[in-house]
Design a protein around this motif. Structure first.
Motif, mmCIF file in Angstrom:
data_model
loop_
_atom_site.group_PDB
_atom_site.id
_atom_site.type_symbol
_atom_site.label_atom_id
_atom_site.label_comp_id
_atom_site.label_asym_id
_atom_site.label_seq_id
_atom_site.Cartn_x
_atom_site.Cartn_y
_atom_site.Cartn_z
ATOM 1 N N THR A 169 21.140 8.309 13.198
ATOM 2 C CA THR A 169 21.664 8.466 11.625
ATOM 3 C C THR A 169 20.436 9.444 11.268
ATOM 4 O OG1 THR A 169 20.076 6.599 11.271
ATOM 5 C CG2 THR A 169 22.409 6.256 11.230
ATOM 6 N N CYS A 170 19.712 9.733 11.930
ATOM 7 C CA CYS A 170 18.532 10.972 11.503
ATOM 8 C C CYS A 170 18.912 12.314 11.843
ATOM 9 C CB CYS A 170 17.128 10.719 12.090
ATOM 10 S SG CYS A 170 16.977 11.045 13.866
ATOM 11 N N GLY A 171 20.363 12.355 12.531
ATOM 12 C CA GLY A 171 20.776 13.661 12.902
ATOM 13 C C GLY A 171 20.354 14.341 14.322
ATOM 14 N N CYS A 172 19.548 13.351 15.023
ATOM 15 C CA CYS A 172 19.199 13.890 16.395
ATOM 16 C C CYS A 172 20.553 13.365 17.500
ATOM 17 C CB CYS A 172 17.905 12.842 16.985
ATOM 18 S SG CYS A 172 17.481 13.422 18.388
ATOM 19 N N ARG A 173 20.586 14.323 18.271
ATOM 20 C CA ARG A 173 21.568 14.096 19.208
ATOM 21 C C ARG A 173 20.809 14.113 20.691
ATOM 22 N NH1 ARG A 173 26.628 13.947 18.511
ATOM 23 N NH2 ARG A 173 27.215 14.971 20.438
ATOM 24 N N TRP A 174 20.982 13.220 21.523
ATOM 25 C CA TRP A 174 20.242 13.015 22.935
ATOM 26 C C TRP A 174 21.208 12.169 23.546
ATOM 27 C CZ3 TRP A 174 20.139 9.242 19.373
ATOM 28 C CH2 TRP A 174 19.822 7.964 19.697
ATOM 29 N N ASN A 175 20.903 12.085 25.159
ATOM 30 C CA ASN A 175 21.207 11.061 25.982
ATOM 31 C C ASN A 175 20.635 9.828 25.718
ATOM 32 O OD1 ASN A 175 21.870 9.710 28.037
ATOM 33 N ND2 ASN A 175 22.070 11.552 29.555
ATOM 34 N N THR A 176 21.238 8.900 25.327
ATOM 35 C CA THR A 176 20.575 7.796 24.914
ATOM 36 C C THR A 176 20.088 6.858 26.185
ATOM 37 O OG1 THR A 176 20.865 5.548 23.946
ATOM 38 C CG2 THR A 176 22.794 6.257 25.184
ATOM 39 N N PHE A 177 20.676 7.201 27.534
ATOM 40 C CA PHE A 177 20.205 6.728 28.623
ATOM 41 C C PHE A 177 18.903 7.231 29.259
ATOM 42 C CE2 PHE A 177 24.638 5.895 28.337
ATOM 43 C CZ PHE A 177 24.808 4.429 28.175
ATOM 44 N N THR A 195 16.284 7.331 27.196
ATOM 45 C CA THR A 195 15.379 6.742 26.591
ATOM 46 C C THR A 195 15.523 5.392 26.351
ATOM 47 O OG1 THR A 195 16.453 7.257 24.532
ATOM 48 C CG2 THR A 195 14.805 9.115 25.050
ATOM 49 N N ALA A 196 16.439 4.872 26.966
ATOM 50 C CA ALA A 196 16.991 3.394 26.913
ATOM 51 C C ALA A 196 17.313 2.908 25.470
ATOM 52 C CB ALA A 196 15.723 2.462 27.387
ATOM 53 N N GLY A 197 18.043 3.924 24.492
ATOM 54 C CA GLY A 197 18.769 3.472 23.593
ATOM 55 C C GLY A 197 17.792 3.744 22.210
ATOM 56 N N VAL A 198 16.591 4.616 22.560
ATOM 57 C CA VAL A 198 15.674 4.646 21.448
ATOM 58 C C VAL A 198 15.745 6.195 21.196
ATOM 59 C CG1 VAL A 198 13.194 4.821 20.784
ATOM 60 C CG2 VAL A 198 14.200 3.045 22.260
ATOM 61 N N CYS A 199 15.957 6.492 19.732
ATOM 62 C CA CYS A 199 16.079 7.868 19.147
ATOM 63 C C CYS A 199 14.756 8.517 19.660
ATOM 64 C CB CYS A 199 16.367 8.128 17.880
ATOM 65 S SG CYS A 199 16.423 9.689 17.089
ATOM 66 N N PRO A 200 14.595 9.595 20.081
ATOM 67 C CA PRO A 200 13.258 10.276 20.286
ATOM 68 C C PRO A 200 12.759 11.193 18.957
ATOM 69 C CG PRO A 200 15.129 11.756 21.251
ATOM 70 C CD PRO A 200 15.791 10.367 20.625
ATOM 71 N N ARG A 201 13.483 11.345 17.918
ATOM 72 C CA ARG A 201 13.034 11.658 16.911
ATOM 73 C C ARG A 201 12.340 10.635 15.587
ATOM 74 N NH1 ARG A 201 16.990 15.163 13.366
ATOM 75 N NH2 ARG A 201 16.817 16.620 15.214
ATOM 76 N N CYS A 202 13.395 9.671 15.495
ATOM 77 C CA CYS A 202 12.714 8.663 14.441
ATOM 78 C C CYS A 202 12.346 7.295 15.069
ATOM 79 C CB CYS A 202 13.914 8.437 13.564
ATOM 80 S SG CYS A 202 15.355 7.374 14.052
ATOM 81 N N ARG A 203 12.626 7.228 16.313
ATOM 82 C CA ARG A 203 11.928 5.995 17.292
ATOM 83 C C ARG A 203 13.020 4.651 16.806
ATOM 84 N NH1 ARG A 203 10.289 7.565 21.603
ATOM 85 N NH2 ARG A 203 9.463 5.431 21.740
ATOM 86 N N ARG A 204 14.224 4.933 16.172
ATOM 87 C CA ARG A 204 15.122 3.713 16.160
ATOM 88 C C ARG A 204 15.321 3.403 17.335
ATOM 89 N NH1 ARG A 204 20.592 3.328 12.323
ATOM 90 N NH2 ARG A 204 21.202 1.253 13.028
ATOM 91 N N ASP A 245 23.117 -1.057 20.703
ATOM 92 C CA ASP A 245 24.576 -1.228 21.132
ATOM 93 C C ASP A 245 25.034 0.207 21.244
ATOM 94 O OD1 ASP A 245 25.011 -4.033 20.786
ATOM 95 O OD2 ASP A 245 25.128 -3.694 18.795
ATOM 96 N N THR A 246 25.693 0.341 22.449
ATOM 97 C CA THR A 246 26.043 1.933 22.641
ATOM 98 C C THR A 246 27.523 1.871 22.744
ATOM 99 O OG1 THR A 246 24.016 2.341 23.932
ATOM 100 C CG2 THR A 246 26.038 3.777 24.363
#
Length: 80
Positions: A27-35, A37-46, A50-51
């Motif tokens: 939701t912060c606009g970051c796009r990344w491979n969720t796997f 980071t184990a499902g943690v957004c690298p930008r906002c740390r949310r 669920d995936t």
């Protein structure tokens, strides 16, 4: 040194396997491979619990995408 077990990552519903170029959006606009980071957004740390699979569109708990974790953890605990 003993060979460590590998972890398989695939959709628990349809068994689709994500590649290194598969991306999810936060939701912060970051796009990344969720796997990566184990499902943690690298930008906002949310943490995303669920995936959603881009193929079958089923929403599953993130940890259910990881298979053969028990073997990897056992190897790590045994120092292999």
């Amino acid at each position: 040194m003993a060979r460590r077990s590998s972890v398989d990552v695939f959709c628990p519903s349809c068994r689709w396997e994500p590649t290194n170029v598969a991306f999810w959006g936060c939701t912060c606009g970051c796009r990344w491979n969720t796997f990566a980071t184990a499902g943690v957004c690298p930008r906002c740390r949310r943490r995303w619990p669920d995936t959603q699979c881009p193929v079958c569109h089923v929403l599953s708990p993130h940890e259910e995408w990881y298979h053969r974790l028990a073997g990897l953890v056992a190897d790590l605990l045994n120092g292999h």
